[in-house]
Design an enzyme around this catalytic site. Structure first.
Site, mmCIF file in Angstrom:
data_model
loop_
_atom_site.group_PDB
_atom_site.id
_atom_site.type_symbol
_atom_site.label_atom_id
_atom_site.label_comp_id
_atom_site.label_asym_id
_atom_site.label_seq_id
_atom_site.Cartn_x
_atom_site.Cartn_y
_atom_site.Cartn_z
ATOM 1 N N HIS A 210 1.417 -1.568 0.070
ATOM 2 C CA HIS A 210 -0.171 0.353 0.068
ATOM 3 C C HIS A 210 0.714 1.262 -0.351
ATOM 4 C CE1 HIS A 210 0.810 0.735 3.949
ATOM 5 N NE2 HIS A 210 0.267 -0.588 4.376
ATOM 6 N N SER A 284 1.363 4.385 -4.779
ATOM 7 C CA SER A 284 2.312 5.038 -4.434
ATOM 8 C C SER A 284 3.840 5.442 -3.899
ATOM 9 C CB SER A 284 1.281 6.198 -3.193
ATOM 10 O OG SER A 284 1.621 7.270 -3.426
ATOM 11 N N ASP A 430 -5.057 12.480 -10.823
ATOM 12 C CA ASP A 430 -4.367 12.429 -10.332
ATOM 13 C C ASP A 430 -4.294 14.226 -9.176
ATOM 14 O OD1 ASP A 430 -2.383 11.871 -8.059
ATOM 15 O OD2 ASP A 430 -2.015 10.537 -8.234
ATOM 16 N N HIS A 458 -6.013 9.915 -7.170
ATOM 17 C CA HIS A 458 -5.175 8.535 -6.402
ATOM 18 C C HIS A 458 -5.749 8.134 -5.919
ATOM 19 C CE1 HIS A 458 -0.600 8.710 -5.093
ATOM 20 N NE2 HIS A 458 -0.950 8.611 -4.152
#
Length: 489
Positions: A210, A284, A430, A458
């Protein structure tokens, strides 16, 4: 047509001027507020914990060395020495931890420069006077890395190191969910898994990583339920809570370096579950760890799927960490996501205050959210946002996103030489990580497939798009594991 273009240009310039002016005032006030909060936290820390932990706004060297680590450099690339019971480790940290541009300091510098100019002018007048005496100042050149007998004394056991602090600080949440790692005998990451119970029945392994201030629920609540029965029966899916987030350990004396994050992933998932070859799906900040893992295990990674990778090519002459910090946190009040990133990145004590108000009291906020929405809103995103400590978020932000900026170029070059599939996916809306970052990855890895999803940002690149994205991932994995491909990279 020309009138319309001129009108738009005027509105754009006016809006930009207002944003710049308002940003200057707001961040000047935030600089002062962070300065005040520094003293407030020191007083409360001393009252509650009988000591205060040095912060980076006062002395980066002191903040690091008080944790039993030695700072070897304060300019350029910074390295620290960590002494464990069995070995001496040299790790890199980001200089953005203790060197961050401040609006207040910039104003102060302007004032100091004006005073210096006045002194120089006065000195020039005095020099013309017969009684003037020339004073020669001899400067010393400081080497890039300095080393003294402190390390030797540590090795000889002459210095008493402060014991590690496994428990949370008073400003961190100590509920059973956030602090479950303290009562567990395992010093490993928390992870959620899905797949065949018998490991021998698994044909493929997938690791999900994540992003910043998130958790494994980002994957398990969206993608895991939407995978096909075929994938669920033949793939082992591992979604980790990164060090410092979710239900994973959040040691207060950790600097959350790249090495620490990678070691924990290996020790928690890859080694105990005998994962020899695997696919990686990362979002990310997790993309940086994914690339580092691919470089560290070049023959094991079958495919890399990177969602909104924060890759900002650093121009020559620029300091990598400082440049990326300015790109991620531009110190602007608009858009809001840029303002939030700037506050989190530049203000150590304000961000700690936010953690105190939000993370420590997350049960109250979760209850209010469910009450107001009548339990219609799923709170798994809130879980990831709330369940972390300020120490973990602060160091991970600087040491991974900013501190790894100088390494990403090399990582991408190394992955370009591998044979694993590389897929890069980005949302067109984003506002945190611009789409150009994914296109920059393409320039470094020509074989990478870049896909920009229209009207996704995002978060909604996954949340709300989970069914289509699950099908796409399955296709990526099948292609990467085709009969015409080798077993690994």
């Amino acid at each position: 047509m020309g009138v319309v273009m001129k009108t738009k240009s005027v509105f754009f310039l006016t809006g930009r001027f207002i944003n710049d002016a308002l940003s200057f005032v707001v961040f000047l006030l935030l600089d002062f507020l962070d300065f005040v909060l520094c003293f407030i936290f020191k007083i409360i820390d001393f009252i509650v914990e009988a000591e205060w932990k040095p912060c980076y706004c006062s002395s980066g060297r002191e903040a690091i060395t008080r944790s039993g680590k030695i700072l070897l450099s304060e300019k350029g690339e910074s390295k620290i020495v960590c002494l464990t019971s069995s070995k001496l480790q040299l790790e890199e940290i980001s200089d953005t931890l203790y060197t961050r541009p401040s609006t207040l300091s910039e104003v102060s510098k302007l004032t100091v420069n004006e005073i210096k100019k006045l002194k120089l002018e006065k000195g020039f007048v005095e020099k013309q006077h017969p009684s003037y005496k020339t004073v020669r100042h001899v400067g010393t050149v400081r080497s890039k890395f300095t080393l003294n007998s402190t390390i030797v004394e540590m090795l000889q056991g002459k210095i008493r190191r402060e014991p590690s602090r496994p428990v949370h600080r008073w400003s961190d949440c100590d509920c059973s969910f956030c602090a479950s790692w303290i009562y567990s005998s395992k010093d490993t990451l928390f992870f959620r898994s899905q797949g065949p119970k018998d490991p021998r029945a698994a044909k493929e392994d997938v690791l999900f990583i994540h992003g910043f201030i998130s958790s494994s629920a980002f994957w398990t609540e969206t993608l895991f339920p939407n995978f096909s029965n075929s994938v669920k029966s033949t793939y082992r899916l591992f979604a980790v809570d990164l060090l410092g987030f979710g239900q994973s350990p959040k040691p207060a004396d950790s600097l959350y370096t790249l090495r620490e994050h990678l070691d924990m992933i290996e020790r928690s998932v890859l080694e105990p579950h005998k994962v020899k070859s695997f696919h990686i799906v990362a979002h990310s900040l997790g993309c940086i760890l994914a690339l580092a893992l691919a470089v560290k295990h070049p023959g094991a990674v079958k495919s890399l799927t990177l969602l909104a990778p924060p890759y900002f090519p650093v121009p020559k002459g620029e300091q990598a960490a400082q440049y990326v910090m300015k790109q991620v946190a531009p110190k602007r009040v608009w858009p809001p996501i840029a303002f939030g990133a700037s506050v989190a990145c530049y203000y150590e004590h304000i961000s700690r205050t936010v953690c105190l108000l939000v993370s420590k009291n997350h049960r109250v906020w979760e209850f209010l959210t469910k009450l107001i929405t009548r339990n219609r809103v799923r709170t798994f995103l809130m879980e990831g946002f709330f369940c972390h400590t300020h120490n973990a978020a602060w160091h991970t932000l600087h040491n991974i996103i900013c501190g790894s900026a100088g390494k990403l170029e090399g990582y991408l070059d190394a992955v370009a030489d591998l044979k694993c599939d590389v897929n890069v996916i980005h949302g067109s809306n984003d506002e945190l990580i611009p789409v150009e970052c994914s296109h920059h990855v393409k320039t470094k890895i020509p074989r990478a497939r870049v896909k920009v999803i229209d009207k996704k940002d995002h978060i909604t690149i996954v949340v709300g798009n989970q069914k289509a994205f699950a099908r796409e991932l399955e296709e990526i994995w099948r292609n990467a594991s085709g009969d015409d491909k080798k077993a690994g990279c």
